[in-house]
Enzyme design. Sequence first.
Site, PDB file in Angstrom:
ATOM      1  N   GLU A 198     -21.169  28.051  19.947  1.00 43.78           N
ATOM      2  CA  GLU A 198     -22.100  27.397  19.034  1.00 43.78           C
ATOM      3  C   GLU A 198     -23.020  26.498  19.848  1.00 43.78           C
ATOM      4  O   GLU A 198     -22.779  26.236  21.028  1.00 43.78           O
ATOM      5  CB  GLU A 198     -21.356  26.611  17.950  1.00 43.78           C
ATOM      6  CG  GLU A 198     -20.490  25.480  18.458  1.00 43.78           C
ATOM      7  CD  GLU A 198     -19.622  24.863  17.357  1.00 43.78           C
ATOM      8  OE1 GLU A 198     -19.462  25.475  16.294  1.00 43.78           O
ATOM      9  OE2 GLU A 198     -19.109  23.768  17.585  1.00 43.78           O
TER      10      GLU A 198
ATOM     11  N   HIS B 228     -19.969  20.122  13.952  1.00 47.32           N
ATOM     12  CA  HIS B 228     -19.026  19.672  14.961  1.00 47.32           C
ATOM     13  C   HIS B 228     -19.642  18.589  15.827  1.00 47.32           C
ATOM     14  O   HIS B 228     -20.832  18.595  16.100  1.00 47.32           O
ATOM     15  CB  HIS B 228     -18.607  20.838  15.862  1.00 47.32           C
ATOM     16  CG  HIS B 228     -17.682  21.789  15.184  1.00 47.32           C
ATOM     17  ND1 HIS B 228     -17.373  23.022  15.698  1.00 47.32           N
ATOM     18  CD2 HIS B 228     -16.980  21.696  14.037  1.00 47.32           C
ATOM     19  CE1 HIS B 228     -16.531  23.646  14.891  1.00 47.32           C
ATOM     20  NE2 HIS B 228     -16.280  22.857  13.880  1.00 47.32           N
TER      21      HIS B 228
END
Length: 290
Positions: free
Chosen positions: A208, A246
């Site tokens: 990511e 995140h």
Amino acid sequence: MSIFLNADSRLVVQGMTGSEGTKHTRRMVASGAQVVAGVTPGKAGQEVDGIPVFNTVGDAMAATGANVSVVFVPPRFTKGAVVEAVDAGMPLVVVITEGVPVADTAWFFQYAQNSGTTRIIGPNCPGIISPGQSNAGIIPADITKAGRIGLVSKSGTLTYQMMYELRDIGFSTAVGIGGDPIIGTTHIDCLAAFEDDPDTDAIVMIGEIGGDAEERAAAFIKDNVTKPVVGYVAGFTAPEGKTMGHAGAIVSGSSGTAAAKQEALEAVGVKVGKTPSETAALMRALMTDS
């Protein structure tokens, strides 16, 4: 085979008597994992569904031969729980807890490294599953079968989606490494293990945005991985400068963008899908051809 976790893994759950610990202990047991003990300080002698609870990890290991710990304790107690497991010589510690202070993770990761005995997976991760063998964490056990694909992923839910989309082929091991800025086991650690695992034929890697882990993984793949790798990078549409989901996912300039990561991976021969489904299709084509 598999990596890090197999049918011989004997699990202890730190924080088993808490609501999350109890719930996921039951799910792990239902999936066939050997959960042999729980650890909650001050609750020795209790049981959860017939599984004995001990005061310390050392006591649990001595009594049951446990060799994997799954940590379900609140963030402020996580550092102490991991240090206790490391001091007891626990070979694998899977930290599920989200919201662990990064300074705590940095400290206990270095502590584990210095011990020379303990591998940490996580924190802020769904754990690890070797379908049909064992399950340490919160990954659903009924969405795929045992097979010959290895999966390493920063994202929890994308781990599940990829497992489900490729359920007809199946997985040797799926590892959710977590999305925090500092994690105990990296893409590279898993790529190296899958490369050495005779029962893994191909690897799916989910990254990511943010940081340079995927770029470093690409460099590692170029020099060290002979098995085919298919990739996906979450966050192609993320705005610059915003942390996405995140703690580790933040983009600045071209550094850490999904496009930059895709470019780095494709440069070393990794096929990268624009969506998780496209990535699954790339892997299916690869496995069908081989």
